[in-house]
Design a protein around this motif. Structure first.
Motif, PDB file in Angstrom:
ATOM      1  N   SER A 271     -34.927   7.143 162.059  1.00  0.00           N
ATOM      2  CA  SER A 271     -34.181   8.172 161.230  1.00  0.00           C
ATOM      3  C   SER A 271     -34.736   9.470 161.207  1.00  0.00           C
ATOM      4  O   SER A 271     -34.218  10.391 161.017  1.00  0.00           O
ATOM      5  CB  SER A 271     -33.502   7.592 160.058  1.00  0.00           C
ATOM      6  OG  SER A 271     -32.686   6.232 160.151  1.00  0.00           O
ATOM      7  N   GLU A 292     -41.244  17.898 152.944  1.00  0.00           N
ATOM      8  CA  GLU A 292     -39.885  17.596 153.110  1.00  0.00           C
ATOM      9  C   GLU A 292     -39.712  16.686 154.586  1.00  0.00           C
ATOM     10  O   GLU A 292     -40.250  17.108 155.596  1.00  0.00           O
ATOM     11  CB  GLU A 292     -39.063  18.962 153.270  1.00  0.00           C
ATOM     12  CG  GLU A 292     -37.692  18.527 153.346  1.00  0.00           C
ATOM     13  CD  GLU A 292     -36.595  19.726 153.428  1.00  0.00           C
ATOM     14  OE1 GLU A 292     -35.631  19.924 152.475  1.00  0.00           O
ATOM     15  OE2 GLU A 292     -37.116  20.762 154.090  1.00  0.00           O
ATOM     16  N   ILE A 294     -36.859  15.597 157.441  1.00  0.00           N
ATOM     17  CA  ILE A 294     -35.613  15.892 157.974  1.00  0.00           C
ATOM     18  C   ILE A 294     -35.034  14.862 158.662  1.00  0.00           C
ATOM     19  O   ILE A 294     -35.741  14.475 159.879  1.00  0.00           O
ATOM     20  CB  ILE A 294     -35.574  17.411 158.640  1.00  0.00           C
ATOM     21  CG1 ILE A 294     -36.187  18.203 157.737  1.00  0.00           C
ATOM     22  CG2 ILE A 294     -34.133  17.603 159.213  1.00  0.00           C
ATOM     23  CD1 ILE A 294     -36.320  19.601 158.621  1.00  0.00           C
ATOM     24  N   ALA A 295     -33.869  14.285 158.370  1.00  0.00           N
ATOM     25  CA  ALA A 295     -33.247  13.006 159.132  1.00  0.00           C
ATOM     26  C   ALA A 295     -32.842  13.808 160.530  1.00  0.00           C
ATOM     27  O   ALA A 295     -32.533  14.691 160.630  1.00  0.00           O
ATOM     28  CB  ALA A 295     -32.379  12.354 158.455  1.00  0.00           C
ATOM     29  N   LYS A 296     -32.573  12.557 161.429  1.00  0.00           N
ATOM     30  CA  LYS A 296     -31.912  13.142 162.843  1.00  0.00           C
ATOM     31  C   LYS A 296     -30.310  13.544 162.643  1.00  0.00           C
ATOM     32  O   LYS A 296     -29.725  14.191 163.317  1.00  0.00           O
ATOM     33  CB  LYS A 296     -31.742  11.684 163.662  1.00  0.00           C
ATOM     34  CG  LYS A 296     -33.130  11.454 163.958  1.00  0.00           C
ATOM     35  CD  LYS A 296     -33.168  10.200 164.854  1.00  0.00           C
ATOM     36  CE  LYS A 296     -34.597   9.936 165.467  1.00  0.00           C
ATOM     37  NZ  LYS A 296     -34.665   8.918 166.283  1.00  0.00           N
ATOM     38  N   ASP A 297     -29.511  13.057 161.442  1.00  0.00           N
ATOM     39  CA  ASP A 297     -28.515  13.493 160.954  1.00  0.00           C
ATOM     40  C   ASP A 297     -28.397  14.934 160.264  1.00  0.00           C
ATOM     41  O   ASP A 297     -27.516  15.414 160.022  1.00  0.00           O
ATOM     42  CB  ASP A 297     -27.584  12.694 160.554  1.00  0.00           C
ATOM     43  CG  ASP A 297     -28.165  12.433 159.189  1.00  0.00           C
ATOM     44  OD1 ASP A 297     -28.972  12.939 158.572  1.00  0.00           O
ATOM     45  OD2 ASP A 297     -27.613  11.210 158.353  1.00  0.00           O
ATOM     46  N   GLY A 298     -29.617  15.449 159.963  1.00  0.00           N
ATOM     47  CA  GLY A 298     -29.546  16.762 159.283  1.00  0.00           C
ATOM     48  C   GLY A 298     -30.108  16.593 157.827  1.00  0.00           C
ATOM     49  O   GLY A 298     -30.277  17.537 157.181  1.00  0.00           O
ATOM     50  N   GLU A 299     -29.928  15.466 157.219  1.00  0.00           N
ATOM     51  CA  GLU A 299     -30.083  15.361 155.762  1.00  0.00           C
ATOM     52  C   GLU A 299     -31.648  15.739 155.607  1.00  0.00           C
ATOM     53  O   GLU A 299     -32.554  15.164 156.228  1.00  0.00           O
ATOM     54  CB  GLU A 299     -29.762  13.785 155.331  1.00  0.00           C
ATOM     55  CG  GLU A 299     -30.165  13.668 154.002  1.00  0.00           C
ATOM     56  CD  GLU A 299     -29.819  12.039 153.447  1.00  0.00           C
ATOM     57  OE1 GLU A 299     -30.047  11.707 152.549  1.00  0.00           O
ATOM     58  OE2 GLU A 299     -29.636  11.412 154.389  1.00  0.00           O
ATOM     59  N   ARG A 300     -31.935  16.226 154.459  1.00  0.00           N
ATOM     60  CA  ARG A 300     -33.119  16.721 153.986  1.00  0.00           C
ATOM     61  C   ARG A 300     -33.760  15.928 152.837  1.00  0.00           C
ATOM     62  O   ARG A 300     -32.831  15.949 151.877  1.00  0.00           O
ATOM     63  CB  ARG A 300     -33.519  18.280 153.707  1.00  0.00           C
ATOM     64  CG  ARG A 300     -32.578  19.005 155.067  1.00  0.00           C
ATOM     65  CD  ARG A 300     -32.602  20.468 154.700  1.00  0.00           C
ATOM     66  NE  ARG A 300     -33.895  21.064 154.822  1.00  0.00           N
ATOM     67  CZ  ARG A 300     -34.238  21.688 156.021  1.00  0.00           C
ATOM     68  NH1 ARG A 300     -33.718  21.560 156.941  1.00  0.00           N
ATOM     69  NH2 ARG A 300     -35.569  22.217 156.131  1.00  0.00           N
ATOM     70  N   LEU A 301     -34.861  15.715 152.586  1.00  0.00           N
ATOM     71  CA  LEU A 301     -35.295  14.868 151.355  1.00  0.00           C
ATOM     72  C   LEU A 301     -36.584  15.396 151.006  1.00  0.00           C
ATOM     73  O   LEU A 301     -37.443  15.029 151.884  1.00  0.00           O
ATOM     74  CB  LEU A 301     -35.264  13.337 151.629  1.00  0.00           C
ATOM     75  CG  LEU A 301     -35.526  12.449 150.571  1.00  0.00           C
ATOM     76  CD1 LEU A 301     -34.738  12.614 149.341  1.00  0.00           C
ATOM     77  CD2 LEU A 301     -35.680  11.052 150.850  1.00  0.00           C
TER      78      LEU A 301
END
Length: 330
Positions: A271, A292, A294-301
């Motif tokens: 992901s 940070e 960054i997921a493939k769907d754009g979610e950032r954590l």
């Protein structure tokens, strides 16, 4: 019918030697041969003449075709893995062979035809030496072409690794030296080869097959050492099994420059797309400190704490995996 057949006919009919091209040879003389008294022998002779004519024509076709058959050479492109079509711009004057479909098909069909001729028993006796000669010629050419294509393929895949990768050159010094010797030999061979367009001639150069066999043997040693080296890295960080060897080599070569390996993280982690790097108050980015995900769907954590990307890439990626797990648990 050829002269030899007429001589055989004269023996069958127990007459003087027959010369059908002689202006004095008349229809009356032909009748006087009494061939009707030797029906079986004459039928056998006619069958032999017909079969031999077919063999003769086919051999002539084979000889004519290979006299003019040429081998194709294409510029070697260092960017071919990137599907760059501007071959000339990246070939550095080096060419590799690329046997055309015409060459391959002709080689296969002619070998089958020659094998069929050998199985024709007495009908091939007169041409046996020529048939055996062409079987040998085409067989030797096929062996040389096969090993040559394999050498070209192996050299192409290893060239940028052993000549351009500083990491591999430092980690595998003996194999790098071995490849440099192969590289020099291969380039000299190709420079000589492109001056000889005829397929048969260039493949049957004395000693060429043996040289290519030697190259292939040494290239296999280089490939084996490379595979063992990459396997060591994969054992340390098993997610390397998800990336191609070309990508892995690029990651190892750029491990000290983390932004350059970001494009491969998505192959290692299902992901994850990339990492964001720390920037200070002045906007200066620290490319070795990730803050940070960054997921493939754009979610950032944000990571639970800044993560250092230092040392050997396989080791800090192992630590990154643990840092990601810890962040997701919080």
């Amino acid at each position: 019918m050829r002269d030899r057949h007429w001589k055989t006919l004269s023996k069958i009919t127990k007459t003087k030697v027959i010369d059908p091209t002689d202006a004095k040879f008349t229809f009356e003389e032909a009748i006087s041969l009494n061939v009707h008294l030797h029906v079986e022998d004459v039928e056998e002779l006619v069958e032999t003449a017909n079969k031999e004519l077919k063999i003769e024509k086919k051999l002539k076709d084979i000889e004519t075709i290979w006299k003019d058959m040429t081998l194709t050479y294409v510029p070697f492109s260092k960017d071919e893995d990137l599907h760059n079509n501007d071959d000339e711009a990246h070939s550095d004057g080096i060419y590799v062979i690329k046997p055309s479909e015409e060459v391959i098909e002709a080689l296969e069909s002619h070998q089958l035809e020659l094998q069929s001729m050998i199985g024709m028993g007495k009908f091939v006796d007169f041409f046996k030496d020529r048939v055996m000669f062409w079987q040998s010629q085409l067989g030797s050419m096929e062996d040389t072409l096969k090993i040559w294509v394999n050498v070209s393929r192996s050299w192409t895949s290893l060239e940028s690794i052993f000549l351009a990768s500083a990491d591999i050159r430092s980690q595998l010094p003996d194999d790098t030296k071995r490849f440099e010797g192969i590289d020099s030999e291969f380039k000299e061979l190709m420079k000589d080869a492109i001056t000889q367009p005829n397929c048969l001639s260039v493949c049957l150069v004395e000693g060429r097959h043996d040289i290519l066999v030697s190259m292939m043997s040494r290239l296999d040693l280089c490939q084996k050492s490379l595979n063992e080296y990459l396997d060591q890295k994969k054992k340390i960080f098993p997610r390397f099994y998800f990336v191609s060897n070309v990508a892995l080599l690029d990651m190892l070569a750029n491990g000290t420059n983390p932004p350059k390996i970001m494009k491969y993280l998505g192959d290692c982690y299902d992901s994850l797309n990339e990492l964001t790097f720390f920037s200070d108050e002045k906007g200066v980015k620290n490319i070795k400190l990730a803050v940070e995900m960054i997921a493939k769907d754009g979610e950032r954590l944000p990571l639970s704490e800044p993560f250092p990307l230092e040392g050997e890439v396989e080791r800090y990626l192992n630590n990154l995996t643990e840092a990601m797990r810890l962040t997701l648990k919080l």
